[in-house]
Design a protein around this motif. Structure first.
Motif, mmCIF file in Angstrom:
data_model
loop_
_atom_site.group_PDB
_atom_site.id
_atom_site.type_symbol
_atom_site.label_atom_id
_atom_site.label_comp_id
_atom_site.label_asym_id
_atom_site.label_seq_id
_atom_site.Cartn_x
_atom_site.Cartn_y
_atom_site.Cartn_z
ATOM 1 N N GLY A 95 -2.556 -2.478 -8.186
ATOM 2 C CA GLY A 95 -1.279 -2.381 -7.480
ATOM 3 C C GLY A 95 -0.790 -0.950 -7.482
ATOM 4 O O GLY A 95 -1.423 -0.082 -8.081
ATOM 5 N N SER A 146 4.499 -0.794 -10.137
ATOM 6 C CA SER A 146 4.700 -2.157 -9.628
ATOM 7 C C SER A 146 4.765 -3.174 -10.777
ATOM 8 O O SER A 146 5.312 -4.264 -10.618
ATOM 9 C CB SER A 146 3.579 -2.533 -8.656
ATOM 10 O OG SER A 146 2.327 -2.468 -9.305
ATOM 11 N N LEU A 150 2.590 -6.842 -6.799
ATOM 12 C CA LEU A 150 3.401 -6.212 -5.751
ATOM 13 C C LEU A 150 4.873 -6.224 -6.123
ATOM 14 O O LEU A 150 5.407 -7.281 -6.473
ATOM 15 C CB LEU A 150 3.291 -6.985 -4.435
ATOM 16 C CG LEU A 150 1.986 -7.000 -3.668
ATOM 17 C CD1 LEU A 150 1.235 -8.266 -3.986
ATOM 18 C CD2 LEU A 150 2.267 -6.935 -2.173
ATOM 19 N N SER A 203 3.962 -1.324 -1.344
ATOM 20 C CA SER A 203 3.175 -2.427 -1.904
ATOM 21 C C SER A 203 2.577 -3.284 -0.791
ATOM 22 O O SER A 203 1.416 -3.697 -0.863
ATOM 23 C CB SER A 203 4.041 -3.305 -2.805
ATOM 24 O OG SER A 203 4.048 -2.809 -4.124
#
Ligand SMILES: Nc1ncnc2c1ncn2[C@@H]1O[C@H](COP(=O)(O)OP(=O)(O)O)[C@@H](O)[C@H]1O
Ligand SMILES: [Mg+2]
Length: 256
Positions: free
Chosen positions: A9, A13, A168, A174
């Motif tokens: 990610g 995040s 995310l 993201s």
């Protein structure tokens, strides 16, 4: 069920946090968990797991410089670099490079300790070999916390894993990254699932409209105790039902 799980990610995040929460949850469920830190800029994960920082596994192979030279030689001669051939179950990983807290073990591929040490490529290569060479049983889980972004895909780190989990947060970056990662995971032939993190009701609603809903495992709320522990560099002792749901899904094997 073989479970080597790559957590990826964007930066911030919540990769390390989700990795630590999931490691703890799976350990409560009786699994032997190996957490591999392959993010050379991570300095909080070991604290969230309640362990000391392990010695860089890079040193097992003579350090970053030696490994870099070995790879360069192999590259120039056109041969595949054989970095190391050892096949280890989790208990066989040399103790000098692991730290443990109950049935959770942690190891770190390598950290950048000094400014100007050079690029992290040897670490990516090492992470890849390490993952491939670790042998797991049905009572084991390997969780790999990766660096931000998608560089690890370029280095083929995901080759050694069975499943990719992307974390995310509710942001444009993201969502954009999730599309890239979806393509890369597909190319690598690995199942990909999403965990939404720190999204409130509205954030979750918007994100579910954009990413493939059927592959979203949980929306982990912003939690004050998680934040406090992260901020203070303390062990994460929070149990969240959303993380338990992810653990149950992993155990179910429905992703394979
Ligand atoms: N669900 C959450 N609730 C509260 N704080 C969180 C949550 N997830 C992450 N954080 C906090 O956000 C920051 C970034 O998380 P981190 O796991 O270090 O991200 P990454 O590893 O992706 O860079 C940390 O301070 C962490 O404690
Ligand atoms: Mg991190």
């Amino acid at each position: 069920m073989k479970m080597k799980v790559l957590v990826c990610g964007k930066g911030g995040s919540g990769k390390s946090t989700i990795t630590a929460l999931l490691a703890k949850e799976m350990s409560r469920k009786g699994y032997n968990v190996l957490v591999v830190d392959s993010d050379e800029s991570n300095f909080g994960l070991h604290r969230q797991l309640g362990v000391e920082m392990p010695e860089d596994f890079m040193n097992y192979l003579g350090g970053k410089k030696a490994l870099g030279q070995k790879m360069m030689k192999a590259f120039q001669s056109g041969e595949a670099a054989s970095i190391f051939e050892e096949k280890w179950g989790i208990p066989e990983i040399p103790e000098a490079y692991t730290v443990a807290n109950g049935n959770i073990k942690m190891m770190a591929v390598g950290k950048i300790h000094d400014f100007g040490e050079g690029c992290a490529c040897p670490m990516g290569a090492l992470a890849k070999h390490l993952l491939k060479n670790i042998e797991t049983t049905s009572e084991d889980l390997v969780l790999v916390d990766t660096e931000a972004g998608i560089e690890h895909f370029g280095r083929g780190v995901e080759e050694g894993c069975d499943l990719v989990l992307m974390v995310l947060d509710p942001s444009y970056e993201s969502i954009r990254l999730s599309e890239k990662i979806r393509q890369l995971a597909e190319k690598a032939g690995k199942p990909l699932y999403f965990i939404l993190n720190r999204a409130d009701k509205i954030g979750t609603h918007f994100m579910l409209e954009t990413v493939d809903k059927t592959h979203v495992l949980a929306s982990v709320p912003s939690d004050m105790d998680v934040f406090r522990a992260g901020f203070a560099g303390e062990e994460l002792k929070v149990e969240l039902p959303e993380i338990e749901a992810v653990a149950d899904f992993l155990i179910s094997g429905d992703w394979a």
